[in-house]
Enzyme design. Structure first.
Site, short mmCIF file in Angstrom:
data_model
loop_
_atom_site.label_atom_id
_atom_site.label_comp_id
_atom_site.label_asym_id
_atom_site.label_seq_id
_atom_site.Cartn_x
_atom_site.Cartn_y
_atom_site.Cartn_z
N ARG A 111 13.23 -2.78 20.02
CA ARG A 111 13.30 -4.23 19.83
C ARG A 111 12.73 -4.60 18.46
O ARG A 111 11.68 -4.09 18.06
CB ARG A 111 12.46 -4.95 20.90
N GLY A 136 0.83 -1.21 0.00
CA GLY A 136 0.00 0.00 0.00
C GLY A 136 0.86 1.25 0.00
O GLY A 136 0.64 2.16 -0.78
N GLU A 148 8.73 2.82 7.67
CA GLU A 148 9.06 3.97 6.84
C GLU A 148 10.50 4.44 6.94
O GLU A 148 11.03 5.05 6.02
CB GLU A 148 8.10 5.12 7.19
#
Lengths: 691, 335
Positions: free
Chosen positions: A580, A234, A657
């Site tokens: 993590r 997407g 991102e």
């Protein structure tokens, strides 16, 4: 308290991997439905004007055509507050490629053929589609207060008195998300059922599709169901519903009881499913001789559409990345007759970091300091934006470890001097950052089932990220059980509410809710709860008074052919501090995917708008270049051993991102190091390096 | 997709007859270009005559050292053919630099020659195009010209022929064997493709029912040392910005003979005859190569937006000739 990791941290294979690679995982378009109708849409041929006539007789006469929808006969929508979604509601055209009609037919071929027979005439008006920084109609985005005069004056004074100054303008082009799976919807309208409208949709958030579309069709939320079992990418373009979703609903409304299938053709996506605005960014950096920043300014200009405002906030990374007493960040928009811009991986951060991180490279050279050292001396103690302490930062460690692994010491700071076999060689570095968002409102429900397992339900969506697997790992550790005992259900509005898979917020938002529900289950029902025991919990509030961001250092080596200017990138390295890592396999894929997309942005991607017509003329994958395998060398992503207890109960941060942030600048800086040619306008193509 | 008839040709003559009988008919071979255009609405034949299964897929050596390539030989097979690799390496390299593996597996020799010129406006039926709709105007002029012509264009069309294979074949002086209702004839590849002039809708000189059955390459010993260089915007699956096919024969430091053709610059594969004349008999130095390239490109008329192609073509010609000269032991001339 941070969750004890057992399943978390392991490179568990994707739970949905086998069905996907064997072709048995049903995506939205592959949902088995009986007797479907196929939709093919017609787009406007002008960029601005009014439809004078629309002739559909020939289309309606095509064998197999069921209906032709136009603004004259489509259902009136109940709520058209969002003009992007006001599909077929009026004769007005606001951008080239706007949906103006659709054919419903028994076969996709008949629908496509008939769509070509629709004749449209327009009263067209001159369209204004060209972004320039010297436009007089630039304005601040809605709801944003421009900096006051005092901060402008203070910046100006600090900048003009700085020992070393960089003042340059950088541009990035119009960019288009091209997920492998196109935007597809299967919609059914059923007058007889309590659930009037069912949509199988390729989306990043089932609940946002429902909450947006139900009011348009005059439905209460419970009268609409949205299902997204598997999604083939997407990158933000499926983060909120776009016009095609509304068209699918209108089509379903027109043929009650029959499923309608709508796959947006690749060529039509360029105008319909959002894009990244072109950007023009002026960066001013004022520093002491040793590179310490005294003044930082980032002025960006982007376009938005007359239909709906969307602001690509390029200044975001500049607010937090470096120290510096005086900071001035402005943003202005030109509202143009263009398709509606929207989210594309790291909106704002990605183009913003390109400008800032190339400017930092220029500053390093101007000061005669190593680009890594420049970033180290400007590493801020506290978040410059909020004044809050960092939950953890570790950018300096990322830079240092990256430099060691990449062999940064071999870089010649003098550009254009290194050659291998007649090819110019250069290295570049850039920093990456992305905030760790936590969206409120997701709910996880855990039920003890009669097979001794735990059913974990949340309406999250796995858009190919690996969320399905990672959430299962989180649930297993939260419940203190093996992964086999967790039965995760996602991707359906029949499940508890979940926020969108966007802003790298998915695991933080959904995982925190799951951890909270598991905590309540154990606290209230102990280690062996009875079958049927059910608990629900909402995502806890985000931490206050602390700045939570991911960071990273990106390195690129480029080779440039001195005769032709052709650029190759044999290797890239990203070292990240992202808290993590829940699943080492899927996390690596996310990070190298982001870096690869950044490489693609650096060298290839550009939506070419012909300003005579407002048309994106290179609207397919042959002409809109995305990196091919042959362009992608050794892309390696690694991360510091890290747990950030303040970020969320898992100790993790978002990773979707950050991989794209900084990657284009690292490549651009390496191109400069190889050639001595400073390209400030993306993409960097061979012609710009010709001698 | 607009409905059309389909029939499979029995033999070449049958194919020609079938197409001749229907003004709206077209030959179908690999379909890699035609099927795209059917989907895009660029063309709408009412009959497709499938010639892909005709026995035209042989590659055979000709007496005297030439090579006859069947029209239906797939691009992948031709690129991998041992005789092509040995005698005409520029052709093998040109083929392998074109399209993608999947497309090369489907595309045929004749189909590659007959692919339409490439232009985003030609492919988009919502924009005017003289090639698609004669007289409607050229959208590329004044528009997006990055991939457009710098040589031999007209005010009616600035599209380029996108084939890599054809550029190598042009350098090799190939002939095309054409079957029509009047029988078989031989068309030099030099004459097959047209410049746009005032009739850009015609890419080639072939008539409606002309069927290419083979391509013949003459014996050219110097082509054993030849190459093809394609400059493009990404490493694979991209059309040429500029490409160069070249063979160079040296004689005691002088250019004995040379073959030079350019791709990505014109409506047809561009034989650089002017450059060849400058090169023959001249010293094989970088300076000569530059002067020859400049002479060839003196006629260039780039569009706003593709001016860079002139320098790119010049540099690429020089680099390719330098490389070929280097292979002859002229390494001292590098740079």
């Amino acid at each position: 308290m941070t969750l004890q990791a057992n399943a978390m941290g392991t490179p568990t294979r994707r739970l949905d991997g086998a069905p996907k690679v064997t072709g048995t995982a049903p995506y939205a378009y592959e949902q088995p439905v009986k007797n479907p109708v196929y939709v093919h849409a017609v787009q406007s041929g002008v960029a601005r004007g009014t439809i004078r006539s629309i002739e559909t007789v020939a289309a309606e006469a095509v064998d197999g055509v069921v209906a032709v929808l136009t603004h004259r006969n489509a259902t009136r929508l109940a709520d058209v507050g969002d003009d992007e979604l006001a599909v077929l509601q009026s004769d007005s055209v606001a951008f080239r490629g706007q949906l103006i009609a659709a054919v419903l037919a028994e076969t996709p071929e008949a629908a496509r053929h008939a769509a070509r027979l629709i004749q449209v005439t327009y009263d067209d008006e001159p369209a204004d589609t060209e972004l320039r920084a010297d436009r007089e109609d630039l304005h601040a985005p809605e709801g944003e207060d421009p900096p006051d005069d005092r901060s402008r004056d203070e910046f100006a004074a600090a900048f003009s008195s700085a020992d070393v100054r960089v003042d340059q303008t950088y541009t990035t082009p119009m960019l288009h998300n091209n997920p492998m799976e196109p935007h597809t919807t299967v919609a059914v309208w059923d007058e007889e059922s309590e659930v009037r409208l069912t949509m199988f949709d390729s989306t990043q958030g089932v609940h946002v599709v429902r909450s947006t579309l139900a009011p348009l069709f005059g439905l209460r939320p419970e009268q609409m169901r949205v299902v997204a079992p598997h999604v083939g990418g997407g990158f933000g373009s499926k983060g909120m519903p776009h016009a095609h979703n509304v068209l699918a609903g209108l089509a379903a409304r027109a043929v009650p009881g029959r499923p309608v299938k709508y796959a947006v053709p690749r060529q039509q996506m360029y105008a319909l499913t959002g894009h990244r605005s072109p950007t023009i960014q002026r960066i001013r950096l004022g520093a002491e001789r040793d590179g310490r920043l005294a003044a930082i300014s980032h002025d960006s200009v982007e376009h938005s559409s007359t239909v709906k405002e969307f602001a690509e906030e390029c200044g975001k990374p500049t607010r937090s990345l470096y120290a510096g007493a005086h900071r001035l960040i402005t943003q202005r928009l030109a509202t143009l007759d263009v398709p509606v811009p929207s989210w594309m991986r790291a909106p704002g951060e990605c183009p913003g970091a390109f400008a800032l991180e190339v400017a930092m490279d220029e500053l390093a050279e101007a000061c005669g300091v190593d680009p890594i050292d420049l970033r180290i001396v400007n590493d801020p103690e506290l978040d410059p934006k909020t004044g809050h302490p960092w939950s953890s930062r570790r950018l300096v460690e990322c830079l240092q470890e990256g430099a060691e692994r990449f062999g940064w010491a071999a870089r010649d700071p003098e550009p254009g001097r290194r050659q291998t076999g007649g090819t110019l060689v250069g290295m570049g570095v850039a920093a990456s950052t992305y905030p760790c968002f936590r969206s409120p409102g997701s709910v996880a429900r855990i039920e003890v089932t009669d097979d001794g397992r735990y059913s974990v339900r949340i309406g999250a969506v796995d858009i190919g990220t690996g969320a399905w697997t990672a959430l299962t790992q989180i649930a297993a550790d939260a419940l203190g059980c093996d992964m086999e005992l967790v039965k995760l259900e996602i991707g359906d509005t029949d499940l508890p509410h979940a926020t969108v898979a966007g802003g790298s917020s998915g695991l933080t938002s959904w995982g925190s809710a799951i951890v909270e529900a598991a905590r309540i289950l154990r606290h209230e029902h102990g280690a062996s709860p009875r079958v049927g025991t059910t608990v629900e919990a909402e995502t806890p509030d985000k931490p206050r008074g602390v700045a939570v961001h991911s960071f990273g250092a990106q390195f690129a080596e480029v080779h440039v052919d001195p005769d032709t200017g052709e650029i190759r990138v044999p290797r890239m390295l990203g070292v990240f501090a992202v808290g993590r890592v829940i699943n080492a396999a899927t996390a690596r894929s996310q990070l190298i995917g982001g870096m690869t997309m950044g490489l693609s942005m650096a060298l290839h991607e550009v939506g070419v708008m012909d300003h005579r017509t407002g048309h994106v003329v290179n609207h397919d994958l042959a002409e809109y270049h995305i990196v091919t395998n042959a362009d992608v060398g050794d892309v390696e992503a690694t991360w510091l051993d890290d747990v950030d207890p303040q970020a969320n109960p898992m100790g993790s941060k978002g990773i979707g991102e950050i991989g794209i942030v900084g990657a284009p600048a690292a490549v651009a800086n390496a191109v400069y190091n190889a050639t001595g040619v400073r390209v400030r306008d993306l993409p960097i193509t061979a012609d710009l390096l010709l001698r | 997709m607009i409905p059309f008839d389909y029939r499979r040709a029995q033999d070449p003559a049958d194919a020609v007859t079938a197409v001749a009988e229907r003004p709206g008919a077209a030959f179908l071979a690999g379909g890699t270009n035609l099927v795209d255009h059917l989907k895009l609405g660029v063309t709408a034949p009412d009959l497709l005559v499938d010639v892909s299964r005709l026995p035209l897929d042989g590659v055979e050596s000709l007496p005297g050292g030439g090579l006859r390539i069947g029209a239906a030989v797939r691009n992948s097979d031709l690129a991998a053919h041992p005789v092509v690799r040995e005698r005409y390496p520029m052709l093998s390299r040109a083929l392998l630099s074109g399209a993608s593996g999947q497309l090369r597996n489907a595309a045929t020799t004749a189909g590659n020659l007959l692919q339409r010129t490439r232009c985003v406006y030609f492919q988009d039926v919502t924009t005017p195009c003289n090639k698609r709709d004669p007289g409607s105007g050229c959208s590329a002029i004044g528009g997006y010209t990055r991939y457009h012509a710098i040589l031999g264009a007209s005010e009616h069309c600035i599209a380029v022929h996108p084939s890599d294979m054809a550029v190598a074949m042009r350098a090799l002086d190939a002939d095309v064997i054409v079957l029509s209702q009047d029988g078989e004839r031989r068309v030099p590849l030099a004459d097959l493709h047209r410049l746009p002039g005032d009739a850009p809708h015609r890419d080639t000189v072939l008539d409606h029912a002309d069927l290419i059955t083979a391509v013949e390459l003459p014996a050219l010993p110097m082509a054993r040392r030849s190459t093809y260089r394609k400059v493009r915007d990404r490493a694979s699956y991209a059309f040429a910005l500029v490409s160069v096919a070249a063979a160079l024969e040296l004689d005691d430091g002088m250019v004995g003979d040379v073959r030079l053709a350019l791709g990505g610059v014109a409506h047809k594969p561009w034989r650089a005859s002017t450059a060849e004349e400058h090169l023959r008999g001249a010293p094989a130095t970088v300076e000569t190569f530059r002067r020859a390239a400049d002479a060839e490109l003196a006629a260039a008329q780039p569009q706003p937006g593709n001016e860079f192609k002139v320098r790119m073509a010049r540099n690429t010609i020089v680099a390719v000739l330098r490389e070929l000269a280097g292979a002859h032991g002229m390494g001292g001339e590098h740079r």
